[in-house]
Design an enzyme around this catalytic site. Structure first.
Site, PDB file in Angstrom:
ATOM      1  N   CYS A  69       4.990  -0.154  -2.041  1.00 35.94           N
ATOM      2  CA  CYS A  69       4.594  -0.605  -0.706  1.00 35.94           C
ATOM      3  C   CYS A  69       3.110  -0.902  -0.791  1.00 35.94           C
ATOM      4  CB  CYS A  69       4.946   0.432   0.356  1.00 35.94           C
ATOM      5  SG  CYS A  69       4.476   2.138  -0.031  1.00 35.94           S
ATOM      6  N   ASP A 112       0.157   1.916  -1.047  1.00 30.04           N
ATOM      7  CA  ASP A 112      -0.302   2.864  -2.054  1.00 30.04           C
ATOM      8  C   ASP A 112       0.848   3.534  -2.802  1.00 30.04           C
ATOM      9  OD1 ASP A 112      -3.116   2.630  -1.892  1.00 30.04           O
ATOM     10  OD2 ASP A 112      -3.080   3.692   0.025  1.00 30.04           O
ATOM     11  N   ARG A 169       6.626   4.635   2.058  1.00 33.03           N
ATOM     12  CA  ARG A 169       7.883   3.891   2.013  1.00 33.03           C
ATOM     13  C   ARG A 169       8.476   3.883   0.607  1.00 33.03           C
ATOM     14  NH1 ARG A 169       5.154  -0.991   5.417  1.00 33.03           N
ATOM     15  NH2 ARG A 169       3.374  -0.123   4.279  1.00 33.03           N
ATOM     16  N   ASN A 187       5.008  -0.117   8.866  1.00 37.08           N
ATOM     17  CA  ASN A 187       4.063   0.848   8.323  1.00 37.08           C
ATOM     18  C   ASN A 187       4.054   2.153   9.111  1.00 37.08           C
ATOM     19  OD1 ASN A 187       2.495   0.402  10.658  1.00 37.08           O
ATOM     20  ND2 ASN A 187       1.264  -1.164   9.653  1.00 37.08           N
ATOM     21  N   ILE A 188       3.195   3.065   8.696  1.00 34.86           N
ATOM     22  CA  ILE A 188       3.176   4.414   9.283  1.00 34.86           C
ATOM     23  C   ILE A 188       2.804   4.389  10.759  1.00 34.86           C
ATOM     24  CG2 ILE A 188       2.682   5.529   7.071  1.00 34.86           C
ATOM     25  CD1 ILE A 188      -0.252   5.786   8.036  1.00 34.86           C
TER      26      ILE A 188
END
Length: 825
Positions: free
Chosen positions: A418, A420, A424, A354-355
Site C-alpha cells: 500500500c 508504507d 492494508r 486509507n486509515i
C-alpha cells in the site's frame, strides 16, 4: 498479582446501561474502575445479599471517550460520568454529589491520558497467580520466525526452494520497522538488497511472507516505491521483484544453455570485502543475477525456445490503494511501479481506502450506537448504512480473495503493498493466507499469523490503538443535564427554556462550588487527588497518541476473519469469542504483546522479560475459545472440507457481538432484504419455469432457481443473483474483470444486499417495527445458557438478547468492560 489498592471509593452510585440502572459502589485504583453491587449499605441492612454480590471491572486503557456531565445541585438531577470503551461497552455512572463526580473524572483522566510513558501501563504491573495455568505458559515462545519459515519449507538443511534467510536486518539497522528475520530470493545478494532498499519507502523491500506448499507460489510484501513524477526506476528493485516471482522455478530440467546463464545457487556476499566504489558499479555476481532475472533465461522443455517468464503465469503486483491515491503520492516522490519495467507481472489497484476513511467510518458506527448506556433503543439504522463499514469489510475480503485465487488457482506469485506496507498490506496478506492455509485457521496457527504479518512486519499498534490515550477523549460538559434517557442520535441537550431557567444557578454553582473544591479534604487519599490534577506529561517521540494516526485497521482484520468464520463455521478451530477477546486485549494494555510499534521497539523495551504475553492467556483457556463445530479434516474431494476457503461477499454482515448488540438489531434489515430478494427471485424463476413448460410458450430454457448452500446453519439468505465472488467496489471490479470475470449483479440488488438499503416507506416501517423489539435486561440481560450456546461455534444463536452478561461475579472477564482480571479479585 496482588489485589490493587483502591484510591477512591464512592458509595450509592447508579450505573446505567441500556437505560437500566443498578445501584452499587464504585472503586478506583491505579488501572481499573470497579463497580460492585449491591452496595455495602444494602448488604449491611440485609446480610443475605452478600451471596449475590457481583463486580465488574473496567480497564482505564480501554476508554475511548469519557464525558463528565455536571449539573448544579439545585437541578435535582445527578451529575454523571458517561464512558464509551474501545470494546463498545457503554455505561454511565450517576453521582448524587457533583464534587465526587468531578474527583472521579479527574482521577480517571490522570490514570489514562497523563501517564507520559509506556512503562506505566498495566502490562508492566500485571502478573497472573503463580499457580495458575496462564503463569506456566510462556506466550512469548509461541512464535519463532525461523521455525515458521521451516514449516513453509525454507531452511539451510532443506532442499533449496529458491529462498534463503538473510541476517541483513539482524540489528534492525537495514530497516528499523522490519523484522530481524527476512526471507529473500536465493539469487539475490545482500548487496543488491541494500541498493534496492533505497527505492522503497522506509527500506521495506519486497520480502517473503508465505510460500504455498503445493505449487511453491508466493505472497511477498513491501512498501511503495520512490517513483515520483519523473517515473524513476531501480534496476536492483526490478531484479529483486523479478527474483521473488521466479525464485521457486525449477531449472533442473532446462537445457545446458540455460544453466550457463545462471548465477551461483546462493549469492551470498562477504560484506567485509564489499567494494566502496562511489559509482555503485555492479559486481560480477550481480551482473549474473541481472542476466538471469531480467534476461528471462527460461526455456520451453519441448521446443527448447527461450521463454519470457510470467507469460505462462498471471503474476500480480497488488497496490491496495485507490489508483488516484497512488498518483497523488507521485507528487511527493512516491507512487506505484511503472509496469514498463516489471513486464513479468500485471498490476491491480484494490481501491481500499486509507486509515482516515476507516477511522471516520467507525466513528459513524459509534454515533449510531452511542446512546447504549442511557437508551434501550436499537441502533440508528440510517447512520449504520451511512458509515459504509460493511462496504469496507467487503472490499478487504474481496481483495484478499483475489490474492488467494492467484496463488492457489492461477499458480501465480503476488507482491502486495500500500503506502508504507504495514496497514492494508497486513490485512490483505494475512487474510489471503487465512484462506489458503488451514494451519492458520487453528488457534496456534492464527497466533503465528498475527505475530508474523502484523507484529513482526511492523503494524503500528501503539499509534493505531492510541494506548497512551489523548486529552481530547476526555471532556467536561458543565452545561449538560445528565441522567435522562434519550433516543439514539438525539441531542444530549435539553430545551432552551430549561437551560435559560437554570443559567443563573449554574453560574453561581460554577463560581462557588467549584472554587471550593481545591480546599476539600474529603478524598480517601490526598496524594491520589493531587495526582489526578497533574498536567499532561511529555511523551517520547513516536509514542504519543496522534489522533490522525488512530485507525481500526486490526479491528477490520478481525472483523473480516469473523466473516470467514461465520460463513465457514467448521473450518476454524477458534470461535467468535476468541476474536472478540483478542480485540479487547489490543486495547487493554494488560499484556505486552501489542505495545509499541514494531519488533525493534519491543525488543529494546525488553518486553519478554518485563511483561506477559497475551497468548498465554488464550492458550491457558483453550476450552473457552475452541469452536465446537471445528472439523480438522482436509479433503479437496469433499465439499466443505477443502483446503481453500473463500468469502461469500453477498453475505457480509455486522459483527453484532463485538458491538454488544443482537443480530436482529444490527442485521435485521439486511437479513430481511436478502430473504425478500430470494423469495422474489425464486417466485419469478418458478413462474418462468412454469411458463416455459406450457405448450403455448414453447420450450425456452429458463434459468432455474439458484441452489441454496445449507452447509452453515447460521448463514443469512443470499440474494440469488449476487455471485459469491462478486465485487461491490468499483476498483475491485476492475480487478475481477481481468482476473475472475463473472456476470455482474444488478446494481440495485447489490446495494440492497450489502448496505441494507430499502425503499423509503419500507425503511421507515422496518425501523418502527425493530424499535419495538426491546428485550435488553439489566446490565446486558443475556442468560448464561444463551451465552453458552453462542460460544460453542462462535455464532449467535438468536437475536433476543445481548451477547454478553456483564454482571457476572464468577469471572471478571465477562464484566462490564470485559476486563480479564479474575486473578486480581
Amino acid at each position: 498479582m496482588a489485589a490493587p489498592h483502591n484510591k477512591h471509593v464512592y458509595s450509592g452510585i447508579h450505573a446505567l446501561r441500556g437505560g437500566k440502572p443498578e445501584l452499587g459502589d464504585l472503586a478506583l485504583n491505579d488501572f481499573h474502575l470497579v463497580f460492585r453491587f449491591p452496595p455495602e449499605s444494602a448488604i449491611a441492612a440485609d446480610p443475605e445479599l452478600k451471596k449475590r454480590v457481583k463486580q465488574a471491572w473496567f480497564a482505564f486503557h480501554v476508554i475511548a471517550q469519557c464525558t463528565l456531565k455536571a449539573t448544579p445541585p439545585s437541578s435535582g438531577i445527578p451529575s454523571s460520568i458517561r464512558i464509551r470503551f474501545r470494546d463498545f461497552t457503554y455505561v454511565s455512572f450517576n453521582f448524587a454529589d457533583d464534587k465526587q463526580a468531578r474527583d472521579a473524572f479527574d482521577f480517571i483522566r490522570a490514570r489514562t491520558c497523563r501517564l507520559g510513558s509506556v512503562d506505566k501501563l498495566l502490562a508492566f504491573s500485571y502478573s497472573p497467580p503463580h499457580a495458575s495455568p496462564e503463569y506456566k505458559i510462556s506466550g512469548w515462545d509461541v512464535y519463532d520466525a525461523p521455525a515458521e519459515f521451516r514449516r513453509q519449507g525454507i531452511s539451510e538443511k532443506a532442499a533449496d526452494l529458491g529462498w534463503r534467510i538473510t541476517s541483513i536486518n539482524a540489528d534492525y539497522s537495514f530497516s528499523p520497522t522490519y523484522p530481524a528475520v527476512l526471507a529473500v530470493p536465493s539469487k539475490i545478494s545482500d548487496n543488491t538488497l541494500k541498493y534496492a532498499a533505497n527505492f522503497r519507502s522506509r527500506a521495506r523491500i519486497p520480502t517473503l511472507s508465505y510460500l504455498h506448499p503445493v505449487n511453491n507460489c508466493t505472497i511477498t510484501r513491501s512498501s511503495q516505491p520512490f517513483v515520483g513524477l519523473r517515473m524513476k526506476r531501480s534496476i536492483q528493485d526490478e531484479r529483486l521483484v523479478g527474483a521473488c516471482f521466479s525464485a521457486a522455478s525449477d531449472l533442473a530440467d532446462t537445457p545446458p544453455s540455460a544453466i550457463a546463464d545462471q548465477s551461483p545457487s546462493s549469492s551470498h556476499v562477504d560484506l567485509s570485502a564489499e567494494s566502496a566504489d562511489a559509482d555503485m558499479s555492479l559486481s560480477e555476481t550481480e551482473r549474473r543475477e541481472d542476466e538471469l532475472i531480467t534476461g528471462n533465461a527460461f526455456y520451453d522443455e519441448k521446443t527448447g525456445k527461450r521463454l519470457i517468464y510470467g507469460a505462462q503465469q498471471n503474476n500480480l503486483i497488488v497496490d491496495a490503494r485507490p489508483a488516484i491515491n497512488s498518483y497523488a503520492m507521485q507528487a511527493i516522490g512516491m507512487g506505484s511501479e511503472n509496469m514498463d519495467y516489471y513486464r513479468f507481472a500485471r498490476k491491480v489497484f484494490l481501491n481500499i481506502d486509507n486509515i482516515h476513511v476507516m477511522r471516520e467510518s467507525l466513528e459513524k458506527v459509534v454515533t449510531a450506537i452511542k446512546d447504549a448506556d442511557v437508551s434501550p433503543f436499537p441502533p440508528n439504522k440510517e447512520l449504520l448504512a451511512k458509515s459504509k463499514w460493511l462496504k469496507h469489510i467487503t472490499g478487504i475480503l474481496d481483495g484478499s480473495a483475489i490474492i488467494a485465487r492467484q496463488v492457489s488457482i492461477q499458480h501465480s506469485h503476488v507482491l502486495i503493498h500500500c503506502s508504507d506496507g504495514w496497514d492494508r498490506t497486513s490485512q490483505l496478506s494475512a487474510l489471503a493466507q487465512l484462506m489458503l492455509d488451514p494451519y492458520y485457521r487453528t488457534l496456534e496457527g492464527f497466533i503465528v499469523l498475527v505475530e508474523k504479518d502484523w507484529l513482526s512486519f511492523g503494524h503500528m499498534f501503539q499509534l493505531r490503538s492510541g494506548h497512551l490515550s489523548h486529552e481530547s477523549w476526555f471532556a467536561a460538559d458543565n452545561d449538560a443535564l445528565a441522567g435522562s434517557a434519550v433516543k439514539p442520535g438525539d441531542s444530549d441537550g435539553r430545551g432552551d427554556a430549561i437551560e435559560n431557567a437554570l443559567a443563573s444557578a449554574k453560574r453561581f454553582w460554577i463560581k462557588n462550588v467549584s472554587n471550593d473544591k481545591d480546599n476539600s479534604s474529603e478524598a480517601d487519599d490526598a496524594s491520589a487527588v493531587d495526582e489526578a490534577k497533574q498536567e499532561p506529561v511529555p511523551v517520547a517521540e513516536g509514542l504519543a497518541t496522534r489522533l490522525k494516526d488512530v485507525s481500526p485497521v486490526f479491528h477490520q482484520f478481525l472483523d473480516a476473519t469473523y466473516q470467514l468464520l461465520r460463513q465457514h463455521p467448521t473450518r476454524f478451530e477458534f470461535n467468535e469469542r476468541f476474536l472478540r477477546r483478542l480485540l479487547y486485549h489490543v486495547y487493554s494494555c494488560q499484556y505486552g504483546t501489542f505495545l509499541y510499534n514494531n519488533e525493534r521497539q519491543r525488543r529494546e523495551a525488553k518486553l519478554q522479560e518485563r511483561t506477559r504475553s497475551v497468548w498465554a492467556y488464550f492458550l491457558s483457556r483453550r476450552q473457552e475459545f475452541t469452536n465446537g463445530q471445528y472439523d480438522a479434516t482436509i479433503d479437496d474431494h469433499t465439499k466443505g472440507r477443502e483446503r481453500l476457503i473463500f468469502p461469500r461477499l453477498g453475505e457480509v454482515r455486522w459483527w453484532h457481538q463485538v458491538f454488544n448488540r443482537t443480530d436482529d438489531e444490527m442485521n435485521g434489515d439486511l437479513n430481511a432484504t436478502a430473504a425478500t430478494a430470494e423469495r422474489v427471485a425464486a417466485y419469478a424463476s418458478q413462474t418462468s419455469s412454469t411458463l416455459s413448460q406450457s405448450p403455448d410458450f414453447g420450450g425456452d430454457d429458463m434459468n432455474s432457481p439458484p441452489e441454496r448452500d445449507w452447509t452453515s446453519p447460521t448463514r443469512s439468505p443470499q440474494p440469488p443473483t449476487l455471485k459469491n465472488s462478486q465485487s461491490v467496489l468499483a476498483g475491485v471490479e476492475l480487478a475481477h474483470e481481468a482476473l475472475t470475470p463473472e456476470t455482474r449483479s444488478p446494481p440495485s440488488l447489490n446495494r440492497s444486499a450489502s448496505a441494507g438499503e430499502v425503499p423509503g416507506a419500507l425503511a421507515v416501517l422496518q425501523d418502527k417495527i425493530s424499535g419495538l423489539g426491546i428485550t435488553k435486561g439489566v446490565f446486558g440481560g443475556a442468560s448464561s445458557a444463551s451465552n453458552g450456546r453462542n460460544r460453542v461455534g462462535g455464532h449467535s444463536s438468536g437475536s433476543s438478547s445481548r451477547q454478553e452478561d456483564w454482571s457476572t461475579d464468577t469471572d471478571p472477564d465477562e464484566g462490564i468492560g470485559g476486563q480479564e482480571m479474575k486473578s486480581m479479585e
